[in-house]
Design a protein around this motif. Sequence first.
Motif, PDB file in Angstrom:
ATOM      1  N   LEU A  19      55.326  31.890 -15.094  1.00  0.00           N
ATOM      2  CA  LEU A  19      55.166  31.927 -13.643  1.00  0.00           C
ATOM      3  C   LEU A  19      56.015  30.877 -12.937  1.00  0.00           C
ATOM      4  CD1 LEU A  19      52.695  33.612 -14.582  1.00  0.00           C
ATOM      5  CD2 LEU A  19      51.405  32.605 -12.719  1.00  0.00           C
ATOM      6  N   GLY A  20      56.723  30.043 -13.714  1.00  0.00           N
ATOM      7  CA  GLY A  20      57.525  28.987 -13.106  1.00  0.00           C
ATOM      8  C   GLY A  20      56.895  27.634 -13.351  1.00  0.00           C
ATOM      9  N   GLY A  21      56.976  26.750 -12.366  1.00  0.00           N
ATOM     10  CA  GLY A  21      56.376  25.433 -12.475  1.00  0.00           C
ATOM     11  C   GLY A  21      57.280  24.412 -13.140  1.00  0.00           C
ATOM     12  N   THR A  22      56.769  23.183 -13.284  1.00  0.00           N
ATOM     13  CA  THR A  22      57.546  22.084 -13.855  1.00  0.00           C
ATOM     14  C   THR A  22      58.086  22.420 -15.234  1.00  0.00           C
ATOM     15  OG1 THR A  22      56.355  20.403 -12.591  1.00  0.00           O
ATOM     16  CG2 THR A  22      57.399  19.677 -14.626  1.00  0.00           C
ATOM     17  N   HIS A  59      57.595  37.639 -20.849  1.00  0.00           N
ATOM     18  CA  HIS A  59      57.748  38.327 -19.566  1.00  0.00           C
ATOM     19  C   HIS A  59      57.987  37.285 -18.478  1.00  0.00           C
ATOM     20  CE1 HIS A  59      56.561  42.429 -20.734  1.00  0.00           C
ATOM     21  NE2 HIS A  59      55.679  41.859 -21.531  1.00  0.00           N
ATOM     22  N   ASP A  60      59.072  37.449 -17.731  1.00  0.00           N
ATOM     23  CA  ASP A  60      59.275  36.642 -16.527  1.00  0.00           C
ATOM     24  C   ASP A  60      58.469  37.273 -15.407  1.00  0.00           C
ATOM     25  OD1 ASP A  60      61.060  34.553 -17.250  1.00  0.00           O
ATOM     26  OD2 ASP A  60      62.655  36.041 -17.433  1.00  0.00           O
ATOM     27  N   PHE A  61      57.326  36.691 -15.129  1.00  0.00           N
ATOM     28  CA  PHE A  61      56.430  37.316 -14.162  1.00  0.00           C
ATOM     29  C   PHE A  61      56.661  36.788 -12.750  1.00  0.00           C
ATOM     30  CE2 PHE A  61      52.297  38.312 -12.235  1.00  0.00           C
ATOM     31  CZ  PHE A  61      52.209  39.649 -12.586  1.00  0.00           C
ATOM     32  N   ARG A  62      56.762  35.484 -12.619  1.00  0.00           N
ATOM     33  CA  ARG A  62      57.118  34.849 -11.348  1.00  0.00           C
ATOM     34  C   ARG A  62      58.015  33.658 -11.677  1.00  0.00           C
ATOM     35  NH1 ARG A  62      54.865  38.851 -10.055  1.00  0.00           N
ATOM     36  NH2 ARG A  62      53.181  39.154  -8.524  1.00  0.00           N
ATOM     37  N   ARG A  63      58.735  33.165 -10.686  1.00  0.00           N
ATOM     38  CA  ARG A  63      59.508  31.940 -10.869  1.00  0.00           C
ATOM     39  C   ARG A  63      59.271  31.075  -9.631  1.00  0.00           C
ATOM     40  NH1 ARG A  63      65.395  32.923 -13.190  1.00  0.00           N
ATOM     41  NH2 ARG A  63      64.129  34.378 -14.422  1.00  0.00           N
ATOM     42  N   LEU A  64      58.063  30.492  -9.589  1.00  0.00           N
ATOM     43  CA  LEU A  64      57.589  29.770  -8.416  1.00  0.00           C
ATOM     44  C   LEU A  64      57.039  28.407  -8.817  1.00  0.00           C
ATOM     45  CD1 LEU A  64      55.503  32.640  -6.754  1.00  0.00           C
ATOM     46  CD2 LEU A  64      57.712  31.786  -5.944  1.00  0.00           C
ATOM     47  N   PRO A  65      57.062  27.451  -7.906  1.00  0.00           N
ATOM     48  CA  PRO A  65      56.272  26.244  -8.145  1.00  0.00           C
ATOM     49  C   PRO A  65      54.789  26.590  -8.102  1.00  0.00           C
ATOM     50  CG  PRO A  65      57.183  26.231  -5.929  1.00  0.00           C
ATOM     51  CD  PRO A  65      57.788  27.417  -6.630  1.00  0.00           C
ATOM     52  N   GLY A  66      53.990  25.818  -8.814  1.00  0.00           N
ATOM     53  CA  GLY A  66      52.566  26.129  -8.872  1.00  0.00           C
ATOM     54  C   GLY A  66      51.909  26.174  -7.507  1.00  0.00           C
ATOM     55  N   ALA A  67      52.378  25.353  -6.581  1.00  0.00           N
ATOM     56  CA  ALA A  67      51.782  25.294  -5.253  1.00  0.00           C
ATOM     57  C   ALA A  67      51.970  26.588  -4.461  1.00  0.00           C
ATOM     58  CB  ALA A  67      52.379  24.117  -4.466  1.00  0.00           C
ATOM     59  N   ASP A  99      50.210  21.933 -10.640  1.00  0.00           N
ATOM     60  CA  ASP A  99      49.560  21.667  -9.349  1.00  0.00           C
ATOM     61  C   ASP A  99      48.284  22.479  -9.169  1.00  0.00           C
ATOM     62  OD1 ASP A  99      51.427  19.827  -8.561  1.00  0.00           O
ATOM     63  OD2 ASP A  99      52.477  21.155  -7.159  1.00  0.00           O
ATOM     64  N   THR A 100      48.296  23.713  -9.628  1.00  0.00           N
ATOM     65  CA  THR A 100      47.175  24.612  -9.337  1.00  0.00           C
ATOM     66  C   THR A 100      46.465  25.131 -10.580  1.00  0.00           C
ATOM     67  OG1 THR A 100      48.803  26.411  -9.133  1.00  0.00           O
ATOM     68  CG2 THR A 100      48.047  25.372  -7.095  1.00  0.00           C
ATOM     69  N   ILE A 101      46.751  24.577 -11.748  1.00  0.00           N
ATOM     70  CA  ILE A 101      46.154  25.117 -12.981  1.00  0.00           C
ATOM     71  C   ILE A 101      44.638  25.118 -12.927  1.00  0.00           C
ATOM     72  CG2 ILE A 101      45.686  24.443 -15.387  1.00  0.00           C
ATOM     73  CD1 ILE A 101      48.603  24.204 -15.880  1.00  0.00           C
ATOM     74  N   GLU A 102      44.018  24.060 -12.398  1.00  0.00           N
ATOM     75  CA  GLU A 102      42.558  24.013 -12.414  1.00  0.00           C
ATOM     76  C   GLU A 102      41.946  25.141 -11.578  1.00  0.00           C
ATOM     77  OE1 GLU A 102      40.903  20.634  -9.713  1.00  0.00           O
ATOM     78  OE2 GLU A 102      42.901  20.019 -10.368  1.00  0.00           O
ATOM     79  N   GLU A 103      42.671  25.619 -10.582  1.00  0.00           N
ATOM     80  CA  GLU A 103      42.181  26.720  -9.758  1.00  0.00           C
ATOM     81  C   GLU A 103      42.564  28.079 -10.340  1.00  0.00           C
ATOM     82  OE1 GLU A 103      42.409  25.981  -5.349  1.00  0.00           O
ATOM     83  OE2 GLU A 103      43.597  24.274  -6.039  1.00  0.00           O
ATOM     84  N   THR A 104      43.842  28.248 -10.705  1.00  0.00           N
ATOM     85  CA  THR A 104      44.272  29.546 -11.225  1.00  0.00           C
ATOM     86  C   THR A 104      43.552  29.888 -12.527  1.00  0.00           C
ATOM     87  OG1 THR A 104      46.142  28.570 -12.417  1.00  0.00           O
ATOM     88  CG2 THR A 104      46.560  29.341 -10.188  1.00  0.00           C
ATOM     89  N   ALA A 105      43.371  28.897 -13.401  1.00  0.00           N
ATOM     90  CA  ALA A 105      42.720  29.170 -14.683  1.00  0.00           C
ATOM     91  C   ALA A 105      41.279  29.625 -14.476  1.00  0.00           C
ATOM     92  CB  ALA A 105      42.764  27.930 -15.576  1.00  0.00           C
TER      93      ALA A 105
END
Length: 339
Positions: A19-22, A59-67, A99-105
């Motif tokens: 999904l992207g991210g650091t 799979h390249d699903f998204r290429r975004l920062p977590g935010a 940034d958002t793992i605790e919420e997305t997970a």
Amino acid sequence: MPPYADPPPAGRRVTVFSLGGTIAMTGGPGSGVVPTLTAADLVAAVPGLAGTGVTVRVHDFRRLPGASLGFDDLTALVTAARRAVDDGADGVVVTQGTDTIEETAFALDLLWPYDAPLVVTGAMRNPTLAGADGPANLLAAVTVAAAPAARRTGCLVVLGDEIHAARWVRKTHTTSPVAFRSPDVGPVGLVAEGRPRILTRPARHRLDADVRDPGTVRTAVLPVVLGDDGATLRRAGSGLDGLVVAGFGVGHVPAAAVAVLTDLAAGMPVVLASRIGAGPVLAGTYGFPGSESDLLSRGLISAGTLDCYKARILLHLLVAAGHDRGRITATFATIGAGD
């Protein structure tokens, strides 16, 4: 079941969604790093992955920062991950920004219907830095996703060779490579010598709900602060479908904000959580205006042991599923109990 697992047996299959991210960031046209690496790039950079005997599809699903991830991304991801399991994957790994793992997970945990493990990982140090942790985290995540012992554990978060339940994990530091902790319970397992060791099995609480168009729902977390008179709560709440108020301590607000919260709770679900990040909202210890017992008697819904951000995830999905106040309250009573 033993408190450890053998290395994944040969022939296990894991699908990795990036999904992207650091973890996927390299130098960009400006002065900072941006998400540019593909899922294939990430997998190719992992030493020892081939030696696990696990077949990895990417799979390249998204290429975004977590935010920049949203609920629509997550529901689409669940659909794609389900398809991967239906096609024979033994487990799924998701790489994303921390940034958002605790919420997305937690959202994925609530939406994931299968016994196959769904493992989320990322990195605190991008690939341009010394000691970049992405390859090690990805290797550990694939190992956990492929392990039969990890089945029926829902969504797990794997970083720093620790295995955390999505229900409990939080990001507790802005830059530390050991930023992820589960304050109330600790990790549910660890990875050592290539073996995932499941020390305790988290309870599963999957939503039995048809969540449609979650991106159209508006929910928020609003903390109370010293001297809060409720004016900000009133203005913000007027445009929402649901609200989580992050109270002081065990669930307290200033007396001046009580009337506003009472009015808001009459028109939409308002969940009472704590802004602390560990420990439960109480139910009947204090009795002053603005105490937890006072607010719950006025129609607010207890978050229980859910922190304010996870409470907002649950509330958002329940509202998006069209649940009424009674069902929302009952669901929070079950999931928020912490069992």
